[in-house]
Scaffold this motif. Structure first.
Motif, short mmCIF file in Angstrom:
data_model
loop_
_atom_site.label_atom_id
_atom_site.label_comp_id
_atom_site.label_asym_id
_atom_site.label_seq_id
_atom_site.Cartn_x
_atom_site.Cartn_y
_atom_site.Cartn_z
N ILE A 38 -5.28 -2.61 -6.00
CA ILE A 38 -4.28 -1.79 -6.67
C ILE A 38 -4.98 -1.02 -7.79
N LYS A 83 6.53 -1.79 0.91
CA LYS A 83 7.19 -1.80 -0.39
C LYS A 83 6.38 -0.93 -1.34
N LEU A 84 7.01 -0.53 -2.43
CA LEU A 84 6.31 0.29 -3.41
C LEU A 84 5.03 -0.40 -3.89
N GLU A 85 5.11 -1.71 -4.06
CA GLU A 85 3.98 -2.46 -4.59
C GLU A 85 2.84 -2.64 -3.58
N ASP A 86 3.04 -2.16 -2.35
CA ASP A 86 1.94 -2.18 -1.37
C ASP A 86 0.99 -1.01 -1.58
N SER A 87 1.36 -0.08 -2.44
CA SER A 87 0.48 1.06 -2.73
C SER A 87 -0.81 0.54 -3.32
#
Lengths: 114, 113
Positions: A38, A83-87
């Motif tokens: 991330i 999900k957004l947090e997989d970015s």
């Protein structure tokens, strides 16, 4: 010099969509890995794969993730419902065999989930 | 629990300087140790493995202290091209953990002319 390749270099997707990230490890290597990074954070292990099965997975690698080596050359990571947090940047790596410790990393796929 | 901890940095040094990075790891079962370098938005690339006896590769010297669970990297005569993030990496390779790498957050180095 042989290298690990990954496609695509950048993938943009909508939340909830499925994505498949592709990797071609170095041809005679036996161990394969996925890591992610991330933005601004450390590289984190997702999963290791050997002899056509998962040998270890981290707590990040939940039921939304799967890996496959469909044809003896490609090694894929699928995220079923993003999900957004997989970015993140997703890196594939391969390793020759247990006697050699070096893992060779591909250039990564930048996944952006909107 | 942080498996691998590094100097937070950043380090900004002039060309020709000597700079040292430190790292500690928490898992005493760790088997193998490395320094990787990562350029901005690129993949990690192996700089050097770290052996118990210490090892040198040109301007780079790595040391390992298993008793203290401490790893270091020394760069002598810094070049502009050394500017990058240096990652301390530990491998656990026992039983089912077939080569999982644990990365530190990295220490950013900028070498200025």
């Amino acid at each position: 010099e042989p290298e690990v390749t990954q496609t695509p270099s950048h993938q943009v997707t909508q939340m909830g969509q499925e994505v498949i990230l592709r990797c071609v490890p170095i041809s005679n290597h036996l161990y394969f890995y996925w890591y992610r990074q991330i933005l601004g954070q450390k590289v984190e292990f997702l999963v290791s794969f050997y002899n056509n099965e998962i040998s270890e997975k981290s707590e990040i690698f939940d039921d939304q993730f799967s890996v496959e080596r469909p044809d003896g050359s490609n090694f894929t990571l699928k995220i079923r419902s993003t999900k957004l947090e997989d970015s993140a940047m997703y890196f594939c790596a391969s390793r020759l065999d247990r006697l050699y410790n070096e893992q060779f990393f591909g250039p990564g796929t930048r996944l952006t989930v909107l | 629990r942080k498996e691998v901890e590094q100097d937070p940095g950043p380090f900004n040094v002039p060309e020709g300087a000597t700079v040292a990075f430190n790292c500690t790891y928490s898992n005493s079962a760790s088997q193998s140790f490395f320094w990787y370098r990562q350029d901005c938005r690129k993949e990690p690339k192996l700089l050097m493995s770290v052996y118990s006896s210490g090892n040198e590769d040109g301007r780079f010297t790595a040391q390992l202290n298993r008793a203290s669970q401490y790893i270091s990297l020394l760069i002598r005569d810094s070049k502009l091209s050394d500017s990058a993030t240096y990652l301390c990496v530990v491998m656990a390779d026992r039983g089912s953990t077939l080569g999982r790498l644990y990365f530190g957050r990295g220490t950013q180095l900028t070498v200025w002319p």
